[in-house]
Enzyme design. Sequence first.
Site, PDB file in Angstrom:
ATOM      1  N   ASP A  93       0.866  -1.172   0.000  1.00  0.00           N
ATOM      2  CA  ASP A  93       0.000   0.000   0.000  1.00  0.00           C
ATOM      3  C   ASP A  93       0.906   1.226   0.000  1.00  0.00           C
ATOM      4  O   ASP A  93       2.078   1.156   0.382  1.00  0.00           O
ATOM      5  CB  ASP A  93      -0.948  -0.022   1.212  1.00  0.00           C
ATOM      6  CG  ASP A  93      -2.151   0.913   0.986  1.00  0.00           C
ATOM      7  OD1 ASP A  93      -3.055   0.933   1.838  1.00  0.00           O
ATOM      8  OD2 ASP A  93      -2.177   1.624  -0.048  1.00  0.00           O
ATOM      9  N   HIS A 336      -4.920 -20.708  12.116  1.00  0.00           N
ATOM     10  CA  HIS A 336      -6.275 -21.201  11.803  1.00  0.00           C
ATOM     11  C   HIS A 336      -7.051 -20.183  10.968  1.00  0.00           C
ATOM     12  O   HIS A 336      -7.655 -20.507   9.940  1.00  0.00           O
ATOM     13  CB  HIS A 336      -7.070 -21.523  13.078  1.00  0.00           C
ATOM     14  CG  HIS A 336      -8.531 -21.684  12.768  1.00  0.00           C
ATOM     15  ND1 HIS A 336      -9.053 -22.839  12.232  1.00  0.00           N
ATOM     16  CD2 HIS A 336      -9.544 -20.798  12.828  1.00  0.00           C
ATOM     17  CE1 HIS A 336     -10.347 -22.670  11.991  1.00  0.00           C
ATOM     18  NE2 HIS A 336     -10.671 -21.434  12.342  1.00  0.00           N
TER      19      HIS A 336
HETATM   20  N1  LIG Z   1      -9.363  -5.976  12.741  1.00  0.00           N
HETATM   21  C1  LIG Z   1      -9.549  -5.223  11.889  1.00  0.00           C
HETATM   22  C2  LIG Z   1      -9.793  -4.296  10.816  1.00  0.00           C
HETATM   23  C3  LIG Z   1      -9.272  -2.992  10.877  1.00  0.00           C
HETATM   24  C4  LIG Z   1      -9.546  -2.086   9.842  1.00  0.00           C
HETATM   25  C5  LIG Z   1     -10.320  -2.487   8.752  1.00  0.00           C
HETATM   26  C6  LIG Z   1     -10.673  -1.540   7.693  1.00  0.00           C
HETATM   27  C7  LIG Z   1      -9.583  -1.400   6.637  1.00  0.00           C
HETATM   28  N2  LIG Z   1     -10.167  -0.550   5.624  1.00  0.00           N
HETATM   29  C8  LIG Z   1      -9.464   0.026   4.638  1.00  0.00           C
HETATM   30  N3  LIG Z   1      -8.145  -0.152   4.444  1.00  0.00           N
HETATM   31  C9  LIG Z   1      -7.842   0.662   3.380  1.00  0.00           C
HETATM   32  C10 LIG Z   1      -6.622   0.948   2.760  1.00  0.00           C
HETATM   33  C11 LIG Z   1      -6.600   1.896   1.712  1.00  0.00           C
HETATM   34  N4  LIG Z   1      -5.391   2.202   1.115  1.00  0.00           N
HETATM   35  C12 LIG Z   1      -5.360   3.182   0.159  1.00  0.00           C
HETATM   36  N5  LIG Z   1      -4.178   3.495  -0.411  1.00  0.00           N
HETATM   37  N6  LIG Z   1      -6.485   3.806  -0.254  1.00  0.00           N
HETATM   38  C13 LIG Z   1      -7.711   3.531   0.248  1.00  0.00           C
HETATM   39  O1  LIG Z   1      -8.717   4.165  -0.161  1.00  0.00           O
HETATM   40  C14 LIG Z   1      -7.790   2.533   1.292  1.00  0.00           C
HETATM   41  C15 LIG Z   1      -9.015   2.223   1.903  1.00  0.00           C
HETATM   42  C16 LIG Z   1      -9.025   1.297   2.946  1.00  0.00           C
HETATM   43  N7  LIG Z   1     -10.028   0.867   3.739  1.00  0.00           N
HETATM   44  C17 LIG Z   1     -10.815  -3.788   8.676  1.00  0.00           C
HETATM   45  C18 LIG Z   1     -10.549  -4.694   9.711  1.00  0.00           C
HETATM   46 ZN   LIG Z   2      -8.366 -24.757  11.876  1.00  0.00          ZN
END
Ligand SMILES: N#Cc1ccc(CCNc2nc3cc4nc(N)[nH]c(=O)c4cc3[nH]2)cc1
Ligand SMILES: [Zn+2]
Length: 373
Positions: A93, A336
């Site tokens: 990223d 897991h």
């Molecule tokens: N445990 C746990 C846990 C913590 C956070 C999340 C949400 C992650 N969401 C998310 N990551 C991203 C990375 C991103 N990177 C970039 N460069 N641009 C994004 O719009 C972007 C949007 C995102 N949305 C999901 C699960």
């Molecule tokens: Zn398992």
Amino acid sequence: MIKRFSFSIHGKDGAARTGVVHTARGDIRTPAFMPVGTAATVKAMMPESVRATGADILLGNTYHLMLRPGAERMARLGGLHAFMNWDRPILTDSGGFQVMSLTSLRKLTEKGVEFRSHVDGSKHMLSPERSMEIQRLLGSDIVMCFDECPALPADRTRIEESMQLSMRWAERSKEAFGDRPGHALFGIQQGGLEQDLRGESAATLQKIGFDGYAIGGLAVGEGQEAMFGVLDYAPGQLPQDKPRYLMGVGKPDDIVGAVQRGVDMFDCVLPSRSGRTGQALTRRGAINIKNARHAEDPRPLDPDCTCPACTNYSRAYLHHVFKAQEIISSMLLTWHNLHYYQELMAGLRGAIAAGALDAFVAEFHAQRAAGDF
Ligand SMILES: N#Cc1ccc(CCNc2nc3cc4nc(N)[nH]c(=O)c4cc3[nH]2)cc1
Ligand SMILES: [Zn+2]
């Protein structure tokens, strides 16, 4: 001869696709889930164990690695693959999202973003040019454009201005990336929950031209219904012959719904992070192993799972090592959860190839409705 990046679709079922992304460091079976290796490690996992779960590709983070150990130092040490002993593809990223979600002291301008490290408070800068340089120094196989992901809720004006900035940064990212055979650059669609703005973003990215297209700006608190509402149209706005990557997603049912709507690639910290807190993600739903009811349960987490935790240990043992805060507790539950995610992806790939995705999804939900076991 450097193997060029390419994507071949082998099967379709409705909007869903299954295929292979070919990269210089290996093939990625899609739909694919990328375990998150933020600081050059998938936490609590040896790289060979990550591979054993079925992962074809990992995710790394520009933001974390530029702060520690540093991009130039990583390059001097032979790059991220050698450094972390993972010789298969790595997607990184670009850092903008992490700056906005991890730092408070920052200054955003047209040029880029200045911020203080959450590690030691030192001052740093990220721009499209610097992000491309860092991802090159890391040796990333799939590079993400430097973008801005607006926090929701945000009004339409803010979403529009942010999307337009991200599109100018996408142009600068492409310019700075240059022509790097064997490496890929993915554009990132923005536009919040606004269909017309997302269409504009997709058209701009397609005109610039990328090897793959991410759907950004989601999984930022909008909820599954709103996210699926965007996914009902956003994948179709992007080129159908290139991989589509939904950033930061997600829970198992998020991934199933997104695959049905045409998404090919995913990453999420959930399986690894929740594993370290004692949450086991299974085909019947989530189990918190720290709950007292598991203290003397001799059964495995999931009798149908072939991972080391389910093969060799009881719930009682996992309950014990979590309560005792033993290191093996994180190792076993992470293994897991990542194994379960890869099994889910393999099931989705097979179902799409067989034209049986609807039946697979029905069974997926029926097993979760059956509740805990
Ligand atoms: N445990 C746990 C846990 C913590 C956070 C999340 C949400 C992650 N969401 C998310 N990551 C991203 C990375 C991103 N990177 C970039 N460069 N641009 C994004 O719009 C972007 C949007 C995102 N949305 C999901 C699960
Ligand atoms: Zn398992």
